[in-house]
Write a protein that holds these residues in place. Structure first.
Motif, PDB file in Angstrom:
ATOM      1  N   SER A 111       0.820  -1.206   0.000  1.00 32.06           N
ATOM      2  CA  SER A 111       0.000   0.000   0.000  1.00 32.06           C
ATOM      3  C   SER A 111       0.860   1.264   0.000  1.00 32.06           C
ATOM      4  N   PRO A 112       0.524   2.240  -0.840  1.00 30.43           N
ATOM      5  CA  PRO A 112       1.261   3.519  -0.794  1.00 30.43           C
ATOM      6  C   PRO A 112       1.040   4.266   0.512  1.00 30.43           C
ATOM      7  N   PHE A 113       0.045   3.860   1.295  1.00 35.28           N
ATOM      8  CA  PHE A 113      -0.191   4.468   2.595  1.00 35.28           C
ATOM      9  C   PHE A 113       0.839   4.036   3.641  1.00 35.28           C
ATOM     10  N   PHE A 114       1.424   2.874   3.461  1.00 31.54           N
ATOM     11  CA  PHE A 114       2.149   2.228   4.555  1.00 31.54           C
ATOM     12  C   PHE A 114       3.664   2.378   4.405  1.00 31.54           C
ATOM     13  N   LEU A 115       4.379   1.303   4.145  1.00 31.95           N
ATOM     14  CA  LEU A 115       5.832   1.308   4.195  1.00 31.95           C
ATOM     15  C   LEU A 115       6.447   2.257   3.169  1.00 31.95           C
ATOM     16  N   LEU A 271      -9.829   8.175  -4.046  1.00 32.27           N
ATOM     17  CA  LEU A 271      -9.483   7.155  -5.034  1.00 32.27           C
ATOM     18  C   LEU A 271      -8.511   6.131  -4.456  1.00 32.27           C
ATOM     19  N   LEU A 272      -7.501   6.613  -3.728  1.00 33.95           N
ATOM     20  CA  LEU A 272      -6.520   5.703  -3.134  1.00 33.95           C
ATOM     21  C   LEU A 272      -7.174   4.781  -2.106  1.00 33.95           C
ATOM     22  N   ILE A 273      -8.083   5.330  -1.317  1.00 38.47           N
ATOM     23  CA  ILE A 273      -8.811   4.498  -0.348  1.00 38.47           C
ATOM     24  C   ILE A 273      -9.673   3.475  -1.082  1.00 38.47           C
ATOM     25  N   TRP A 274     -10.321   3.900  -2.160  1.00 40.91           N
ATOM     26  CA  TRP A 274     -11.184   2.997  -2.944  1.00 40.91           C
ATOM     27  C   TRP A 274     -10.378   1.849  -3.559  1.00 40.91           C
ATOM     28  N   LEU A 275      -9.134   2.106  -3.934  1.00 46.21           N
ATOM     29  CA  LEU A 275      -8.290   1.053  -4.503  1.00 46.21           C
ATOM     30  C   LEU A 275      -8.026  -0.071  -3.509  1.00 46.21           C
ATOM     31  N   HIS A 276      -8.234   0.207  -2.232  1.00 47.93           N
ATOM     32  CA  HIS A 276      -8.060  -0.812  -1.191  1.00 47.93           C
ATOM     33  C   HIS A 276      -9.382  -1.500  -0.842  1.00 47.93           C
ATOM     34  N   ARG A 322      -0.014  12.857   4.919  1.00 48.07           N
ATOM     35  CA  ARG A 322       0.468  12.062   6.052  1.00 48.07           C
ATOM     36  C   ARG A 322      -0.690  11.574   6.910  1.00 48.07           C
ATOM     37  N   TRP A 323      -1.656  12.440   7.155  1.00 43.79           N
ATOM     38  CA  TRP A 323      -2.760  12.049   8.028  1.00 43.79           C
ATOM     39  C   TRP A 323      -3.583  10.924   7.403  1.00 43.79           C
ATOM     40  N   VAL A 324      -3.894  11.053   6.119  1.00 44.55           N
ATOM     41  CA  VAL A 324      -4.669   9.996   5.446  1.00 44.55           C
ATOM     42  C   VAL A 324      -3.892   8.680   5.459  1.00 44.55           C
ATOM     43  N   TRP A 327      -3.892   7.217   8.943  1.00 46.45           N
ATOM     44  CA  TRP A 327      -5.228   6.684   9.251  1.00 46.45           C
ATOM     45  C   TRP A 327      -5.375   5.280   8.662  1.00 46.45           C
ATOM     46  N   ALA A 328      -4.967   5.119   7.417  1.00 51.18           N
ATOM     47  CA  ALA A 328      -5.069   3.802   6.778  1.00 51.18           C
ATOM     48  C   ALA A 328      -4.216   2.774   7.521  1.00 51.18           C
ATOM     49  N   VAL A 329      -3.009   3.170   7.939  1.00 49.99           N
ATOM     50  CA  VAL A 329      -2.145   2.265   8.694  1.00 49.99           C
ATOM     51  C   VAL A 329      -2.815   1.857  10.001  1.00 49.99           C
ATOM     52  N   CYS A 330      -3.466   2.805  10.663  1.00 47.24           N
ATOM     53  CA  CYS A 330      -4.185   2.485  11.903  1.00 47.24           C
ATOM     54  C   CYS A 330      -5.286   1.458  11.641  1.00 47.24           C
ATOM     55  N   MET A 331      -5.962   1.578  10.509  1.00 42.68           N
ATOM     56  CA  MET A 331      -6.990   0.593  10.162  1.00 42.68           C
ATOM     57  C   MET A 331      -6.364  -0.791   9.941  1.00 42.68           C
TER      58      MET A 331
END
Length: 376
Positions: A111-115, A271-276, A322-324, A327-331
């Motif tokens: 995920s582009p949100f994470f590592l 869109l990035l959230i929807w891709l997950h 960063r916040w978004v 947030w995804a990492v927390c989920m």
């Protein structure tokens, strides 16, 4: 030769390989950028008394007086490697590395949100919250010592940066509730310890926010930071010294001034959230499969509370990417905690053969990062 053939036959393995290559690219790009905010945080310590955002710098000052710029990348890289390694261990323990869960592993680690975003924000303080939360997911949660350890982690995070009170402390509290209180129940002693811990962390946050300012003029503060630089010629790296003098009202005002422009990135975040979607669908099914109704309600409540913390951050500080991402990492982390709760049935993993899911997996693996303020 056989290994290469297996990789090509399994597109999810190939996604992991591509994701690793993207990570290397993100790292090479990152080390070429000047580390303005991360570097100055290594220079600030408790020289002028209790100071917000100074714990990491204070610890480093115990070992060296002069701080080189490369230490940002060395320290940040070491923390990143530890976090990545512990997450792999967490995933192995929670789900295993069988073929059934490979797609889930790709959606999380790729995920582009994470590592990858933690690599892009190398040297920033966000990853410490993730690291401590992973530790709490790995260790046993049998006694009050677990609650006290979580409180200690939260205190350290607030001393690193007080915004952790909204960024990762709620997720740490959620993990404690799901792993300790839902399993061992509530008694007067453990509830008292939990409430006292929350009060202590909250009081420390208020102290850092309102009493952790530098008591000397900014010129004197900058001169001290300059004296700690291994290369004093890099004075441009001290340009963010004003953040230790900026009141909360000014931060909020700046955020709302930039809001119309920064909100242009909201569709990209959506869109990035929807891709997950395959991952979120699996998360929803895990919650629905919990065997105790009260557990489902409490899990839902923790997700709402964690999300509200991020909404408050959106109103206060404008580092939206960063916040978004966090947030995804927390989920992702709460998903692991939910998987550890008793379930009434086995939840089918993310389908590795569905074409739409596979397309989402490829896109997620190829996106290098989300960013710091605006998307990409």
């Amino acid at each position: 030769m056989n290994f290469k053939l297996r990789v090509w036959e399994n597109p999810w393995r190939l996604m992991l390989a591509v994701n690793a290559a993207v990570l290397v690219g993100v790292f090479l790009h990152k080390i070429a950028l000047p580390p303005y905010v991360p570097y100055i945080h290594l220079l600030v310590d408790y020289h002028f008394g209790f100071t917000k955002r100074a714990l990491i710098g204070a610890i480093i000052s115990l070992f060296t007086v002069k701080i080189p710029v490369w230490l940002v990348f060395a320290l940040g890289g070491a923390v990143w490697l530890i976090t990545a390694g512990l997450f792999v261990q967490l995933f192995r323990r929670t789900f295993g590395f069988d073929k059934r869960h490979l797609a889930l592993f790709v959606f999380m680690t790729g995920s582009p949100f994470f590592l990858k975003n933690f690599m892009h924000t190398l040297g920033h303080f966000d990853i410490y919250g993730c690291l401590f939360a992973i530790c709490l997911l790995l260790i046993p949660a049998r006694s009050l010592a677990y609650v006290l350890l979580a409180a200690m982690f939260s205190i350290v995070l607030v001393l690193i940066h007080h915004i952790h009170l909204l960024m990762y402390v709620p997720t740490i509290a959620a993990i404690v509730v799901l792993r300790h209180y839902l399993v061992h129940g509530t008694s007067r002693p453990n509830v008292a310890v939990g409430i006292t811990s929350l009060g202590a962390v909250g009081a420390l946050f208020l102290a850092a926010q309102f009493y952790g300012t530098i008591p000397v003029p900014e010129r004197e503060f900058v001169a001290y930071l300059h004296s700690r630089m291994a290369d004093p010629s890099q004075t441009k790296l001290l340009s963010f010294s004003y953040i230790w003098y900026q009141p909360l009202s000014k931060e909020i005002w700046d955020t709302w001034q930039r809001l119309p422009h920064n909100l242009l990135g909201a569709p990209v975040f959506a869109l990035l959230i929807w891709l997950h979607t395959p991952l979120w669908r699996y998360f929803r099914n895990l919650i629905a499969a919990l065997s105790i109704d009260a557990h489902r309600y409490i899990v839902t409540a923790t997700i709402i509370i964690v999300s509200l913390g991020y909404l408050i951050m959106f109103a206060m500080v404008f580092d939206y990417s960063r916040w978004v991402s966090n947030w995804a990492v927390c989920m992702f982390l709460i998903l692991h905690a939910v998987k550890m709760l008793p379930a009434s049935k086995d939840v089918p993993p993310i389908s590795a053969d569905d074409r739409k899911t596979m397309a989402f997996g490829w896109i997620v693996a190829l996106i290098p990062r989300v960013g710091i303020v605006r998307p990409f």
